[in-house]
Design an enzyme around this catalytic site. Sequence first.
Site, PDB file in Angstrom:
ATOM      1  N   TYR A   1       0.683  -1.239   0.165  1.00  0.00           N
ATOM      2  CA  TYR A   1       0.214  -0.322  -0.376  1.00  0.00           C
ATOM      3  C   TYR A   1       0.646   1.081  -0.074  1.00  0.00           C
ATOM      4  O   TYR A   1       0.485   1.860  -0.987  1.00  0.00           O
ATOM      5  CB  TYR A   1      -1.007   0.084   1.210  1.00  0.00           C
ATOM      6  CG  TYR A   1      -1.588   1.530   1.247  1.00  0.00           C
ATOM      7  CD1 TYR A   1      -2.685   2.177   0.790  1.00  0.00           C
ATOM      8  CD2 TYR A   1      -0.819   1.761   2.337  1.00  0.00           C
ATOM      9  CE1 TYR A   1      -3.021   2.846   0.550  1.00  0.00           C
ATOM     10  CE2 TYR A   1      -2.143   3.474   3.083  1.00  0.00           C
ATOM     11  CZ  TYR A   1      -2.531   4.070   1.663  1.00  0.00           C
ATOM     12  OH  TYR A   1      -3.221   4.940   2.330  1.00  0.00           O
TER      13      TYR A   1
ATOM     14  N   ASN B   1      -3.341   8.330  10.449  1.00  0.00           N
ATOM     15  CA  ASN B   1      -4.249   7.255  10.435  1.00  0.00           C
ATOM     16  C   ASN B   1      -5.799   8.658  10.801  1.00  0.00           C
ATOM     17  O   ASN B   1      -5.560   9.340  12.113  1.00  0.00           O
ATOM     18  CB  ASN B   1      -4.357   6.936  12.147  1.00  0.00           C
ATOM     19  CG  ASN B   1      -3.377   5.589  11.921  1.00  0.00           C
ATOM     20  OD1 ASN B   1      -2.708   5.795  11.496  1.00  0.00           O
ATOM     21  ND2 ASN B   1      -3.979   4.588  12.143  1.00  0.00           N
TER      22      ASN B   1
ATOM     23  N   ASP C   1       3.271  -3.651   9.815  1.00  0.00           N
ATOM     24  CA  ASP C   1       2.799  -2.217   9.992  1.00  0.00           C
ATOM     25  C   ASP C   1       4.250  -1.650  10.924  1.00  0.00           C
ATOM     26  O   ASP C   1       4.968  -2.667  11.041  1.00  0.00           O
ATOM     27  CB  ASP C   1       2.145  -3.259  11.229  1.00  0.00           C
ATOM     28  CG  ASP C   1       0.710  -2.996  11.177  1.00  0.00           C
ATOM     29  OD1 ASP C   1       0.020  -2.196  10.556  1.00  0.00           O
ATOM     30  OD2 ASP C   1      -0.151  -3.412  12.080  1.00  0.00           O
TER      31      ASP C   1
END
Length: 322
Positions: free
Chosen positions: A145, A173, A290
């Site tokens: 991504y 976020n 992550d």
Amino acid sequence: MEKKTILVTGGLGYIGKNITNLLLKNNFKVIVIDNLENSFKHKFKENNYDFIKIDILDLNKLNNVFQENKIDIIIHTAGMTKVNESEKKPLKYFDVNVSGTINILKMMEKFKIKFLIFSSSAAVYGNPKRIPIKEDDLKNPINVYGLTKLIDEKMIIKSEIYGIKSIIFRYFNVAGKNTENNLFYNPRGDVTHLFPSIKEVINNKKEKLIIYGNNYNTKDKTCIRDYIHIDDLAYAHLLAINYLFKYQKSEIFNLGSKNKYSNLEIVKLAEKVIKNKINYVISENKRKGDPDILFANTKNIEKKLKFYPKKNIINVLTDELN
């Protein structure tokens, strides 16, 4: 002054629709294109903007939209956004995120559209070398991504040769809800984001919350993120429009709150908001791709756009959970 026409790609998704609503409030003419894969019917009942169902991968239909409308600026939010999914379906992410952006840039060149605001991501940084992250820090994405977003950024920058001026927003976020229109993030398929996952446990849709990873290089060993409220994020796009028209200059901005919270801290704050315990477990298994910690240095956007978030993490949690 003549009313400006803005095309919003992915304009019926969580981020796109919140931006669209704010544009309409500020007297812009809005054209929304969306393939409806991540959108919901209750979100497009309004008749005060033009909606065209189209996939940005369909170059012929896209060409018709641009041929039939005079467009002053594009806000490009369309794309696939799940980190974990991108590792499992890399070609799909390259197709939608990269090929889709190529198509938008082709249309901008062909129809001589000068201004673009692009939804990028803090995922372009990967595991940052310093904290907080500045825009000129090393970009080394550790998931597909983030890689697609970095490729998009480079293509957009190179497209200045066609006279295209852009503002690239690297979102951190995004969370919260526009309470006026009840527009919240409501993912289809597997719920992977932290806030909707907490909500599912609170609403008894899941037995327990799984926090992925217990060995991150952070104080409580869970990963740390910077959360920005959707209302603040949408407002930044208004500032970006004004900046592009006034200065006709390309910029890249971190779009975050410059505050950081670990996953475990978010759960504890959520318990305070709902005045109840949340059933959770911390798994040894990290989600692939992550990073340990992501939060923004926001001095650049403060200086140039005069952008200062108005809503804090408690506003976000209250919107999400109540």
